[in-house]
Each structure stands twice: as structure tokens, then as C-alpha cells.
Write a protein that holds these residues in place. Structure first.
Motif, PDB file in Angstrom:
ATOM      1  N   SER A  37     -61.540   4.924  15.976  1.00 44.17           N
ATOM      2  CA  SER A  37     -62.085   3.907  15.073  1.00 44.17           C
ATOM      3  C   SER A  37     -61.527   2.530  15.392  1.00 44.17           C
ATOM      4  N   ALA A  39     -62.600  -1.874  14.319  1.00 42.68           N
ATOM      5  CA  ALA A  39     -63.331  -2.664  13.324  1.00 42.68           C
ATOM      6  C   ALA A  39     -64.826  -2.705  13.650  1.00 42.68           C
ATOM      7  N   GLU A  40     -65.185  -2.586  14.934  1.00 46.41           N
ATOM      8  CA  GLU A  40     -66.580  -2.731  15.354  1.00 46.41           C
ATOM      9  C   GLU A  40     -67.351  -1.419  15.435  1.00 46.41           C
ATOM     10  N   LEU A  41     -66.651  -0.295  15.654  1.00 45.68           N
ATOM     11  CA  LEU A  41     -67.352   0.959  15.880  1.00 45.68           C
ATOM     12  C   LEU A  41     -66.439   2.153  15.637  1.00 45.68           C
ATOM     13  N   THR A  42     -67.068   3.297  15.410  1.00 45.58           N
ATOM     14  CA  THR A  42     -66.352   4.568  15.319  1.00 45.58           C
ATOM     15  C   THR A  42     -67.042   5.548  16.261  1.00 45.58           C
ATOM     16  N   TYR A  60     -72.003   2.070  14.914  1.00 44.20           N
ATOM     17  CA  TYR A  60     -71.614   0.672  15.001  1.00 44.20           C
ATOM     18  C   TYR A  60     -71.521   0.110  13.591  1.00 44.20           C
ATOM     19  N   GLU A  61     -70.461  -0.658  13.335  1.00 41.39           N
ATOM     20  CA  GLU A  61     -70.128  -1.077  11.971  1.00 41.39           C
ATOM     21  C   GLU A  61     -70.915  -2.277  11.461  1.00 41.39           C
ATOM     22  N   ARG A  62     -71.799  -2.813  12.256  1.00 43.74           N
ATOM     23  CA  ARG A  62     -72.622  -3.934  11.786  1.00 43.74           C
ATOM     24  C   ARG A  62     -73.856  -3.375  11.076  1.00 43.74           C
ATOM     25  N   TYR A  63     -74.207  -3.983   9.957  1.00 44.07           N
ATOM     26  CA  TYR A  63     -75.355  -3.537   9.166  1.00 44.07           C
ATOM     27  C   TYR A  63     -76.484  -4.552   9.293  1.00 44.07           C
ATOM     28  N   ARG A  99     -78.409   0.804  10.343  1.00 53.39           N
ATOM     29  CA  ARG A  99     -77.245   0.869  11.224  1.00 53.39           C
ATOM     30  C   ARG A  99     -77.720   1.275  12.609  1.00 53.39           C
ATOM     31  N   HIS A 132     -71.837  -2.404  22.427  1.00 47.44           N
ATOM     32  CA  HIS A 132     -71.529  -3.270  21.280  1.00 47.44           C
ATOM     33  C   HIS A 132     -71.500  -4.735  21.713  1.00 47.44           C
TER      34      HIS A 132
END
Length: 144
Positions: A37, A39-42, A60-63, A99, A132
Motif C-alpha cells: 500500500s 498513498a497512490e495505490l494498493t 488506484y486511490e484516485r476517485y 475507481r 499510475h
């Protein structure tokens, strides 16, 4: 004649060993899956229920809003047409928020060599991060 390298059947223990060798910090999630994990992806390392498929799935953590869908799908299709992996797609949650998910899969039913598995894991994690960066640049270009 050189002997062929030993074939192994990948499991979570072997994946954890490989991630340690690659110096990639990882944890187990609440469902017992191995994850990396940031901040940008898991990135999750998953095994199919039949034991014949190994998947690296990245969330990817961007919505995104549904209004962004045409621009996002165009970018994802461009990546998928030009790149072998990860294959990326959008996922719309019940809330209407979108997502991006990336998948890379390897058939492991007949086993693989450890060297091949290590190479695959290293390249797939690197490619998940590369995607990413590519998507961030691509969408920044669209909005300029």
C-alpha cells in the motif's frame, strides 16, 4: 545437457519471500491477502480459488465522477491498446464514484520456475506504478 530449473507451485509464503527479496514492504489485509500500500495505490497478490491463477490486482486511490467517464475510458483504452499489462478498467461503485483497477494474471496450474515468478512480480509491480504515473500525466494533459 543442462537440467531444467525446478518448477514450484506459488503460494502466499513464496510471494512474501519474493517481496522481501525485492525489498518491497507488504502486509496482510483483513481478508488475509498480501498487499503493498502507498498513498497512490494498493497492490494485492491473489490466488484463484482453483489454485491455477495468480493475479496482481491494483486499486488506484484516485476517485472519479461519472462526468469524467468519457475522458477516463479514452485514456484507459489507449493504455490497454498500447501496453500488455496491467490491463486497466474503470469500476463504478454504488455511490456513483468511479475507481480504476489494474489486473495482471499468470496461469500457474502447471507450476512456474521461481526465477520467472520473481521476474513477473517485479515487472508487474513496476508496471502498476508506471501506469499510475502515465494516467496522472495523461489526464493532466486532457484538463490543460
Amino acid at each position: 545437457m543442462t537440467p531444467s530449473p525446478a518448477v514450484v507451485q506459488p503460494d502466499q509464503e513464496l510471494i512474501r519471500e519474493i517481496l522481501d527479496e525485492l525489498d518491497l514492504e507488504h502486509t496482510l489485509d483483513s481478508e488475509g491477502d498480501i498487499a503493498i500500500s502507498t498513498a497512490e495505490l494498493t497492490v494485492f497478490f491473489l490466488f484463484g480459488s482453483e489454485g491455477d491463477l495468480f493475479t496482481i490486482r491494483t486499486f488506484y486511490e484516485r476517485y472519479y465522477s461519472v462526468d469524467d467517464k468519457p475522458m477516463l475510458v479514452t485514456a484507459l483504452n489507449e493504455w490497454n491498446a498500447d501496453t500488455m499489462w496491467p490491463k486497466v478498467y474503470s469500476f463504478t461503485q454504488d455511490s456513483g464514484v468511479m475507481r480504476v483497477v489494474g489486473d495482471s494474471q499468470l496461469y500457474i496450474g502447471a507450476g512456474v520456475t521461481r526465477e520467472h515468478l520473481t521476474t513477473v512480480v517485479a515487472h508487474w509491480v513496476r508496471s502498476a506504478i508506471k501506469f499510475h504515473r502515465w494516467l496522472t500525466d495523461r489526464l493532466a494533459f486532457e484538463t490543460d
